[in-house]
Design a protein around this motif. Structure first.
Motif, short mmCIF file in Angstrom:
data_model
loop_
_atom_site.label_atom_id
_atom_site.label_comp_id
_atom_site.label_asym_id
_atom_site.label_seq_id
_atom_site.Cartn_x
_atom_site.Cartn_y
_atom_site.Cartn_z
N GLY A 48 0.84 -1.13 -0.07
CA GLY A 48 0.05 -0.14 -0.04
C GLY A 48 0.91 1.31 0.11
O GLY A 48 0.62 2.27 -0.63
N ARG A 49 2.00 1.41 0.93
CA ARG A 49 2.97 2.31 0.98
C ARG A 49 3.31 2.78 -0.59
O ARG A 49 3.53 3.81 -0.83
CB ARG A 49 3.83 2.22 1.96
N GLU A 50 3.71 1.71 -1.04
CA GLU A 50 4.38 2.00 -2.38
C GLU A 50 3.42 2.48 -3.51
O GLU A 50 3.67 3.50 -4.17
CB GLU A 50 4.94 0.64 -2.98
N SER A 51 2.36 1.92 -3.50
CA SER A 51 1.33 2.40 -4.30
C SER A 51 0.81 3.84 -4.28
O SER A 51 0.61 4.79 -5.02
CB SER A 51 0.01 1.56 -4.46
N TRP A 52 0.65 4.43 -2.79
CA TRP A 52 0.38 5.69 -2.45
C TRP A 52 1.63 6.83 -2.77
O TRP A 52 1.62 8.05 -2.95
CB TRP A 52 -0.25 5.80 -1.07
N GLN A 53 2.78 6.06 -2.63
CA GLN A 53 3.98 7.07 -2.99
C GLN A 53 3.79 7.36 -4.48
O GLN A 53 4.34 8.39 -4.88
CB GLN A 53 5.57 6.28 -2.71
N ALA A 153 -14.01 3.76 -9.67
CA ALA A 153 -13.87 2.06 -9.64
C ALA A 153 -13.11 1.56 -8.60
O ALA A 153 -13.29 0.69 -7.76
CB ALA A 153 -13.59 1.60 -10.88
N THR A 154 -11.91 2.36 -8.11
CA THR A 154 -11.06 1.97 -7.23
C THR A 154 -11.79 2.17 -5.91
O THR A 154 -11.55 1.27 -5.07
CB THR A 154 -9.71 2.72 -7.05
N LYS A 164 -10.41 4.61 2.04
CA LYS A 164 -11.44 4.77 1.11
C LYS A 164 -11.67 6.08 1.25
O LYS A 164 -12.38 6.98 0.26
CB LYS A 164 -12.48 3.83 1.58
N GLU A 165 -11.69 6.88 2.35
CA GLU A 165 -11.91 8.48 2.59
C GLU A 165 -10.81 9.22 1.71
O GLU A 165 -11.46 10.13 1.04
CB GLU A 165 -11.66 8.86 4.02
N VAL A 166 -9.57 8.77 1.60
CA VAL A 166 -8.89 9.65 0.64
C VAL A 166 -9.27 9.48 -0.87
O VAL A 166 -9.27 10.43 -1.42
CB VAL A 166 -7.29 8.99 0.95
N VAL A 167 -9.52 8.15 -1.40
CA VAL A 167 -9.89 8.07 -2.68
C VAL A 167 -11.03 8.65 -2.80
O VAL A 167 -11.23 9.14 -4.00
CB VAL A 167 -10.34 6.36 -2.85
N THR A 168 -12.11 8.85 -1.94
CA THR A 168 -13.50 9.48 -2.13
C THR A 168 -12.90 11.09 -2.52
O THR A 168 -13.73 11.63 -3.40
CB THR A 168 -14.31 9.15 -1.01
N PRO A 230 -5.72 -3.70 0.39
CA PRO A 230 -7.09 -2.99 0.82
C PRO A 230 -7.06 -1.57 0.54
O PRO A 230 -7.82 -1.05 1.07
CB PRO A 230 -6.99 -3.65 2.31
N PHE A 231 -5.96 -1.12 0.39
CA PHE A 231 -5.68 0.38 0.23
C PHE A 231 -5.91 0.91 -0.90
O PHE A 231 -5.60 2.32 -1.18
CB PHE A 231 -4.23 0.77 0.73
N GLY A 232 -6.62 0.29 -1.82
CA GLY A 232 -6.99 1.05 -3.15
C GLY A 232 -6.29 0.30 -4.44
O GLY A 232 -5.02 0.67 -4.52
N HIS A 233 -7.01 -0.92 -5.07
CA HIS A 233 -6.12 -1.58 -6.22
C HIS A 233 -7.49 -2.07 -6.92
O HIS A 233 -7.99 -3.01 -6.71
CB HIS A 233 -5.53 -2.86 -5.35
N LEU A 234 -7.00 -1.71 -8.31
CA LEU A 234 -8.00 -2.21 -9.47
C LEU A 234 -7.17 -3.46 -9.82
O LEU A 234 -5.89 -3.21 -10.21
CB LEU A 234 -8.30 -1.28 -10.45
#
Length: 268
Positions: A48-53, A153-154, A164-168, A230-234
């Motif tokens: 999750g950390r890498e994807s959000w970086q 979609a994510t 999810k709050e961040v993605v929203t 779980p931190f946002g992944h399609l």
């Protein structure tokens, strides 16, 4: 390396208030501080950390690009409501950078984001009005519209509540950015002469290809049976489906309605 660390205590306090005053309590600095990382194993956190970086780098790039567009809209003498809408876009992108930074830190990272943003700047060789229209078409009408669809979609498959709050928040803001592009494009298009319009039309095809490459960078292979972050992944197949639908419904159709594309093939 993108270093987002504060350098002045007073300015850091101003920055925090600037962001938190416009954010819901679920996205306040305190909400991120109370995140319980022990609920996840180290590998999941690292993933999750890498994807959000990577997302942080993308949002910082957008902040820089839209700051330039704000300046160019001002120089072009656009109406104050137009300029103010562009101010909001810059504010939104700065907020996105901060939300991504906060989530990276919550997931065990630091204010130092590995990598460098791939900056997108307007072409200084072009007249001001061409640069503005190209940025609106490429960054708002294409980039933000497609990003909105991917984020929406994510959001549906993001399990962690804070992520999810961040993605929203990102989805809501980027939806506005895309709609702003489709509002401004027909308003400013008549400012271009025939040759300039032809160049912008040609650039649309290039921007569509660039957007597709950015969305699918690193998305190779069949990952349908792999675990989902779980931190946002399609998953890759999901991403392709969302992209194709959004490309036709939200982008190509609108360009054709404005007479800027003659066919679907022209945009491929």
């Amino acid at each position: 390396m993108l270093n987002l660390a504060a350098v002045d205590r007073g300015l850091a306090s101003v920055q925090r208030r600037f962001f938190d005053e416009a954010l819901p309590p679920t996205l306040s600095a305190a909400a991120f501080s109370s995140f319980d990382a022990t609920r996840y194993d180290p590998e999941t956190l690292a993933w999750g950390r890498e994807s959000w970086q990577l997302r942080t780098l993308d949002e910082y790039r957008s902040q820089v690009g839209f700051t330039e567009l704000l300046m160019e809209l001002t120089e072009l003498g656009c109406a104050f409501d137009t300029v103010t809408a562009a101010v909001r876009v810059v504010r939104d992108e700065a907020r996105h950078v901060e939300l991504c930074r906060r989530l990276v830190v919550a997931l065990g990272g630091t204010d130092e984001i590995p990598g460098d943003p791939k900056y997108v700047r307007s072409d200084p060789r072009e007249p001001l009005e061409v640069r503005v229209v190209q940025s609106i078409a490429g960054s708002l009408c294409i980039g933000e519209c497609l990003s909105t669809a991917i984020l929406a979609a994510t959001r549906k498959v993001t399990k962690d509540r804070l992520a999810k709050e961040v993605v929203t928040a990102l989805t809501r803001d980027e939806s506005f950015h895309g709609q702003l592009g489709w509002t401004l494009l027909p308003q400013l298009w008549p400012m271009l002469d025939v040759k300039q319009q032809r160049r912008v039309r040609a650039r649309i095809g290039e921007d569509l290809k660039s957007a597709k490459e950015a969305i699918f960078e690193g998305c190779d292979g069949d990952d349908a049976k792999d675990a989902r972050n779980p931190f946002g992944h399609l998953k890759n197949a999901e991403r392709h489906g969302v992209f194709e639908q959004a490309l036709e419904r939200d982008v190509l159709r609108r360009f054709r309605d404005l007479g800027l594309l003659s066919s679907r093939r022209a945009a491929r």
